[in-house]
Design a protein around this motif. Structure first.
Motif, PDB file in Angstrom:
ATOM      1  N   LYS A 346       2.800   9.543  -1.511  1.00 34.99           N
ATOM      2  CA  LYS A 346       2.546   8.583  -2.586  1.00 34.99           C
ATOM      3  C   LYS A 346       2.452   7.175  -2.000  1.00 34.99           C
ATOM      4  CE  LYS A 346       5.145  11.403  -5.886  1.00 34.99           C
ATOM      5  NZ  LYS A 346       6.323  11.450  -6.790  1.00 34.99           N
ATOM      6  N   HIS A 347       1.970   6.261  -2.814  1.00 31.71           N
ATOM      7  CA  HIS A 347       1.791   4.889  -2.362  1.00 31.71           C
ATOM      8  C   HIS A 347       3.132   4.164  -2.299  1.00 31.71           C
ATOM      9  CE1 HIS A 347      -2.626   4.884  -2.631  1.00 31.71           C
ATOM     10  NE2 HIS A 347      -2.459   5.698  -3.655  1.00 31.71           N
ATOM     11  N   HIS A 348       3.268   3.342  -1.261  1.00 35.59           N
ATOM     12  CA  HIS A 348       4.434   2.475  -1.172  1.00 35.59           C
ATOM     13  C   HIS A 348       4.142   1.216  -1.978  1.00 35.59           C
ATOM     14  CE1 HIS A 348       7.512  -0.160   0.643  1.00 35.59           C
ATOM     15  NE2 HIS A 348       8.155   0.977   0.889  1.00 35.59           N
ATOM     16  N   PRO A 349       5.117   0.698  -2.736  1.00 40.55           N
ATOM     17  CA  PRO A 349       4.842  -0.459  -3.603  1.00 40.55           C
ATOM     18  C   PRO A 349       4.242  -1.658  -2.871  1.00 40.55           C
ATOM     19  CG  PRO A 349       6.994   0.466  -4.095  1.00 40.55           C
ATOM     20  CD  PRO A 349       6.499   1.192  -2.893  1.00 40.55           C
ATOM     21  N   SER A 350       4.657  -1.885  -1.631  1.00 44.50           N
ATOM     22  CA  SER A 350       4.162  -3.061  -0.928  1.00 44.50           C
ATOM     23  C   SER A 350       2.739  -2.890  -0.418  1.00 44.50           C
ATOM     24  CB  SER A 350       5.082  -3.380   0.259  1.00 44.50           C
ATOM     25  OG  SER A 350       5.088  -2.306   1.187  1.00 44.50           O
ATOM     26  N   ALA A 351       2.144  -1.699  -0.587  1.00 45.55           N
ATOM     27  CA  ALA A 351       0.807  -1.444  -0.043  1.00 45.55           C
ATOM     28  C   ALA A 351      -0.281  -1.435  -1.103  1.00 45.55           C
ATOM     29  CB  ALA A 351       0.798  -0.102   0.684  1.00 45.55           C
ATOM     30  N   VAL A 352       0.064  -1.661  -2.376  1.00 46.67           N
ATOM     31  CA  VAL A 352      -0.926  -1.532  -3.441  1.00 46.67           C
ATOM     32  C   VAL A 352      -1.476  -2.901  -3.839  1.00 46.67           C
ATOM     33  CG1 VAL A 352       0.140   0.561  -4.329  1.00 46.67           C
ATOM     34  CG2 VAL A 352       0.847  -1.641  -5.244  1.00 46.67           C
ATOM     35  N   ASP A 353      -2.665  -2.882  -4.419  1.00 45.41           N
ATOM     36  CA  ASP A 353      -3.258  -4.091  -4.973  1.00 45.41           C
ATOM     37  C   ASP A 353      -3.554  -3.854  -6.450  1.00 45.41           C
ATOM     38  OD1 ASP A 353      -5.617  -2.535  -5.079  1.00 45.41           O
ATOM     39  OD2 ASP A 353      -6.178  -3.209  -3.072  1.00 45.41           O
ATOM     40  N   GLN A 374       8.343   5.702 -11.220  1.00 44.67           N
ATOM     41  CA  GLN A 374       9.071   6.705 -10.440  1.00 44.67           C
ATOM     42  C   GLN A 374       8.145   7.785  -9.878  1.00 44.67           C
ATOM     43  OE1 GLN A 374      12.407   7.089 -13.702  1.00 44.67           O
ATOM     44  NE2 GLN A 374      13.165   8.001 -11.807  1.00 44.67           N
ATOM     45  N   HIS A 375       7.114   8.130 -10.621  1.00 45.76           N
ATOM     46  CA  HIS A 375       6.275   9.265 -10.244  1.00 45.76           C
ATOM     47  C   HIS A 375       5.155   8.891  -9.273  1.00 45.76           C
ATOM     48  CE1 HIS A 375       2.998  12.258 -10.816  1.00 45.76           C
ATOM     49  NE2 HIS A 375       4.005  13.113 -10.814  1.00 45.76           N
ATOM     50  N   GLU A 376       4.582   7.704  -9.406  1.00 49.80           N
ATOM     51  CA  GLU A 376       3.390   7.341  -8.643  1.00 49.80           C
ATOM     52  C   GLU A 376       3.691   6.613  -7.335  1.00 49.80           C
ATOM     53  OE1 GLU A 376       0.540   8.413  -9.335  1.00 49.80           O
ATOM     54  OE2 GLU A 376       0.855   9.161 -11.379  1.00 49.80           O
ATOM     55  N   PHE A 427       3.405  -0.601   8.285  1.00 52.57           N
ATOM     56  CA  PHE A 427       2.393  -1.651   8.345  1.00 52.57           C
ATOM     57  C   PHE A 427       1.683  -1.658   6.992  1.00 52.57           C
ATOM     58  CE2 PHE A 427      -2.285  -2.009   8.879  1.00 52.57           C
ATOM     59  CZ  PHE A 427      -2.344  -3.378   8.910  1.00 52.57           C
ATOM     60  N   GLU A 428       1.806  -2.755   6.253  1.00 51.26           N
ATOM     61  CA  GLU A 428       1.226  -2.898   4.921  1.00 51.26           C
ATOM     62  C   GLU A 428       1.650  -1.750   4.008  1.00 51.26           C
ATOM     63  OE1 GLU A 428      -2.972  -3.359   5.083  1.00 51.26           O
ATOM     64  OE2 GLU A 428      -2.872  -5.407   5.872  1.00 51.26           O
ATOM     65  N   GLY A 429       2.891  -1.312   4.148  1.00 50.90           N
ATOM     66  CA  GLY A 429       3.380  -0.241   3.289  1.00 50.90           C
ATOM     67  C   GLY A 429       2.997   1.151   3.734  1.00 50.90           C
ATOM     68  N   HIS A 430       2.271   1.279   4.827  1.00 49.72           N
ATOM     69  CA  HIS A 430       1.858   2.591   5.326  1.00 49.72           C
ATOM     70  C   HIS A 430       2.736   2.988   6.505  1.00 49.72           C
ATOM     71  CE1 HIS A 430      -1.878   2.855   2.958  1.00 49.72           C
ATOM     72  NE2 HIS A 430      -1.915   1.541   3.108  1.00 49.72           N
ATOM     73  N   PRO A 431       3.310   4.179   6.474  1.00 52.96           N
ATOM     74  CA  PRO A 431       4.137   4.609   7.605  1.00 52.96           C
ATOM     75  C   PRO A 431       3.278   4.918   8.822  1.00 52.96           C
ATOM     76  CG  PRO A 431       3.887   6.394   6.036  1.00 52.96           C
ATOM     77  CD  PRO A 431       3.233   5.201   5.420  1.00 52.96           C
ATOM     78  N   PHE A 432       3.800   4.618   9.997  1.00 48.21           N
ATOM     79  CA  PHE A 432       3.104   4.997  11.220  1.00 48.21           C
ATOM     80  C   PHE A 432       4.125   5.324  12.302  1.00 48.21           C
ATOM     81  CE2 PHE A 432       3.677   0.452  11.825  1.00 48.21           C
ATOM     82  CZ  PHE A 432       3.979   0.326  13.163  1.00 48.21           C
ATOM     83  N   ILE A 433       3.726   6.179  13.209  1.00 53.44           N
ATOM     84  CA  ILE A 433       4.584   6.622  14.305  1.00 53.44           C
ATOM     85  C   ILE A 433       3.843   6.372  15.613  1.00 53.44           C
ATOM     86  CG2 ILE A 433       5.709   8.610  15.382  1.00 53.44           C
ATOM     87  CD1 ILE A 433       6.006   9.837  12.611  1.00 53.44           C
TER      88      ILE A 433
END
Length: 662
Positions: A346-353, A374-376, A427-433
């Protein structure tokens, strides 16, 4: 009279000339007037045309700007086409947890064969000098002399046992004659639904990989750009065979794309019998390309892809009318263990516009705002959502009734509030490894840094200098502090970045920019951790080498020292007892043994050798204790005797205890 007549004639002639000149000037003036009028009309038409609103389809846009998708020139286009087909095949197999088995064939098609395919008749050249590949007698003589010198040099190298280089390929003065290639890629993946094939491959920016999931493809281009390039360079359609698991038929489709409308143009779409119960997809496209200039890049890509996907099996073949150019390489599967299928998150809140929030609201099945939050979104609990809404919203507010102002407020709260990071750095709400590895040495490795870059398990071969991995390895790592010589050592740097959103610079997926602090810091941290682990091994190796050198140097002096000791003791023993000083009992016994030749030079050599071995052993134990080996867990190991009781001796080391029963 005659004179007057003559003058009159002359005067009349002059008048006629003036009249003719006036007529000519008038004609020119009219022509100029018409030209100005036509120019003005053309300018007005151009202005009117430029004021008209025009639209371009996505296919038309990428056809005109194909370089941003990696189709810069024929050679690069051949590489990008092969790469896109391979990556689609891997994603397809991995999506059903099938060990990938991929076959890639690049078949060279000569111009005459290509003309036969499209129904053209070859024409004989009339003037050879008009063509780019024309070679004069002088140029030919110069080329042959150069080739002869090269062959002579290589023959000398072969005689001396040196490496023999391949003869350089002949290069034309310009673009040269076009070369065509049939690129085929076959996999054992999911396949495509029969009715969806035209839109999946004949409509740009349509695909199944959109969403928050870690995949190789992202932009909905890939095979469509290969189709566009095929249409631009050869005009031939693409052919697709596909079958899904359990299907008793194979879908066959031949299509191209209407670039101006961005819709597929289907030539043939039918179902065929699937006798072997095969599942997967096979795509075949004929394009203009250049194998000579990008051969090394294509093979390098396949080698690196085999490294990053050890659970896949690749069969690569290059076919040509020239047998010496044919090539077959198989990259065998090295493990049967596959990584788990990437799950959509799901989308992280800090990554949405704002646009994404509106789309999620239009697609959600939840009724009120609390359930929607809670769901989105990830990391928004019930208590967090209630605190975040504050006095501006109610938990029971209908999500579909939110106003534009309220949506802006929600977006602002998402940007300002603190949320837990998703798994992995963000990074911008997107997880990265970031995964990294560093190696030292190797057989076919050049001196210095050898950097291997991967993003979502894709080898990155172009634009290396601008990539965050390269710049971090070159500028942000002090290699000398880890006992690594950046110029002389053979250093392999391997870095892989995986994420739901890789910030590629351009749709060609060629490099990741160095302007993202979070990713640059993560790459630097990963490389430093690898360097620390490698440093301990390097230090151990250096100290072992120092011990060997010290031991070798000591052993070198043992014969001279033993001889000197023996000569000194011999001189003392030769003196008569009254003349020599009194010694201790042990010394006297030693002198007697020297006299009786019970102690010889070899005796001293053996004693000194044993002493050097003992010192070396003690120093090794001391180093092991200092480096932490003694802190490893110990486990007692005993050998039980069959009968009776015996005396024993314990030999202890930092890592084990050995009990010796005589």
């Amino acid at each position: 009279m005659d004179d007057d007549a003559g003058d009159g004639a002359a005067s009349g002639g002059t008048k006629r000339k003036v009249t003719a000149a006036s007529s000519s000037a008038a004609a020119k003036g009219k022509a100029a007037g018409k030209g100005k009028a036509a120019s003005k009309a053309s300018a007005l038409a151009t202005a009117k045309e430029s004021s008209l609103l025009k639209q371009k389809s996505p296919a038309e846009f990428f056809a005109e700007n194909k370089n941003i998708a990696g189709f810069d020139n024929p050679g690069k286009s051949l590489y990008t086409t092969m790469r896109e087909l391979v990556e689609n095949a891997l994603d397809s197999a991995e999506s059903i947890s099938e060990l990938p088995d991929i076959e890639i064939i690049i078949e060279e098609i000569t111009k005459s064969k290509f003309n036969t395919m499209i129904g053209l008749v070859d024409r004989q050249r009339i003037d050879e000098e008009l063509y780019d590949d024309f070679e004069s007698a002088k140029a030919r003589e110069k080329r042959l002399a150069k080739e002869a010198r090269f062959q002579e040099t290589q023959a000398k190298n072969a005689a001396l046992g040196k490496k023999v280089k391949e003869a350089p390929a002949a290069r034309g003065k310009g673009r040269g004659e076009a070369a065509f290639f049939r690129v085929t890629c076959k996999d054992n993946g999911r396949g495509m639904p029969h009715d969806d094939i035209p839109n999946m491959l004949g409509r740009v920016l349509s695909g199944t990989k959109y969403g928050l999931r870690q995949t190789r493809g992202k932009f909905g281009l890939g095979a469509k750009m290969a189709l566009i390039w095929s249409k631009m360079s050869t005009g031939l359609p693409i052919e697709i065979k596909s079958s899904m698991k359990g299907q008793n038929f194979i879908s066959f489709c031949r299509l191209d794309i209407d670039i101006h409308k961005n819709v597929p143009h289907v030539h043939l779409h039918e179902k065929r019998e699937n006798k072997d119960r095969w599942h997967g997809a096979e795509l075949q496209v004929i394009i203009e390309g250049n194998w000579t200039t990008h051969r090394s890049k294509i093979l390098h890509y396949m080698r690196q892809m085999a490294v990053i996907t050890p659970y896949a099996q690749f069969l690569f073949r290059f076919l040509s009318d020239s047998p010496d150019k044919n090539l077959t390489i198989q990259f065998a599967r090295r493990t049967d263990v596959m990584p788990p299928i990437p799950l959509q998150t799901k989308h992280h809140p800090s990554a949405v516009d704002l646009l994404l929030i509106k789309r999620l609201i239009s697609e959600t099945t939840k009724q009120n705002l609390l359930q929607f939050l809670q769901h989105e979104f990830v990391n928004i609990s019930k208590s967090h959502a209630e605190r975040e809404m504050g006095p501006d919203f109610s938990a029971k507010t209908t999500v579909k009734s939110l106003t534009s102002q309220q949506l802006v407020r929600i977006h602002q709260l998402f940007r300002q509030a603190k949320f837990d990071d998703p798994s992995g750095n963000v990074f911008e709400g997107h997880p990265f490894i970031v995964e990294a590895g560093i190696s030292i040495g190797g057989k076919d490795v050049k001196h210095g840094l050898n950097i291997f870059r991967y993003a979502n398990r894709i080898p990155l071969l172009f634009e290396q200098g601008a990539d965050v991995i390269t710049r971090t390895a070159l500028k942000r790592i002090n290699w000398s502090s880890y006992k690594i010589n950046q110029q002389q050592d053979k250093i392999g740097v391997f870095v892989s970045i995986v994420s739901t959103k890789i910030p590629f610079k351009g749709t060609g997926k060629e490099y990741i920019g160095d302007d993202i602090t979070e990713i640059a810091s993560a790459v630097q941290s990963a490389l430093k951790q690898c360097c620390l682990q490698l440093k301990s091994k390097i230090v151990k190796k250096l100290q072992a080498r120092e011990r060997q050198d010290r031991k070798r140097n000591l052993n070198r002096y043992i014969p001279d020292v033993a001889r000197a000791i023996m000569e000194t003791l011999g001189e003392i023993a030769d003196d008569s007892p009254p003349k020599r000083p009194r010694y201790d009992k042990e010394d006297e016994e030693l002198l007697e043994k020297v006299n009786s030749e019970e102690v010889t030079e070899m005796t001293f050599r053996d004693c000194l050798t044993q002493h050097v071995e003992q010192v070396d052993y003690e120093m090794a134990l001391e180093y092991a204790m200092q480096s932490g080996v003694s802190e490893e867990p110990r486990e007692a190991l005993y050998l039980n005797s069959l009968e009776g009781s015996y005396k024993f001796i314990d030999f202890q080391s930092p890592v084990f205890v050995f009990r010796f029963i005589p």
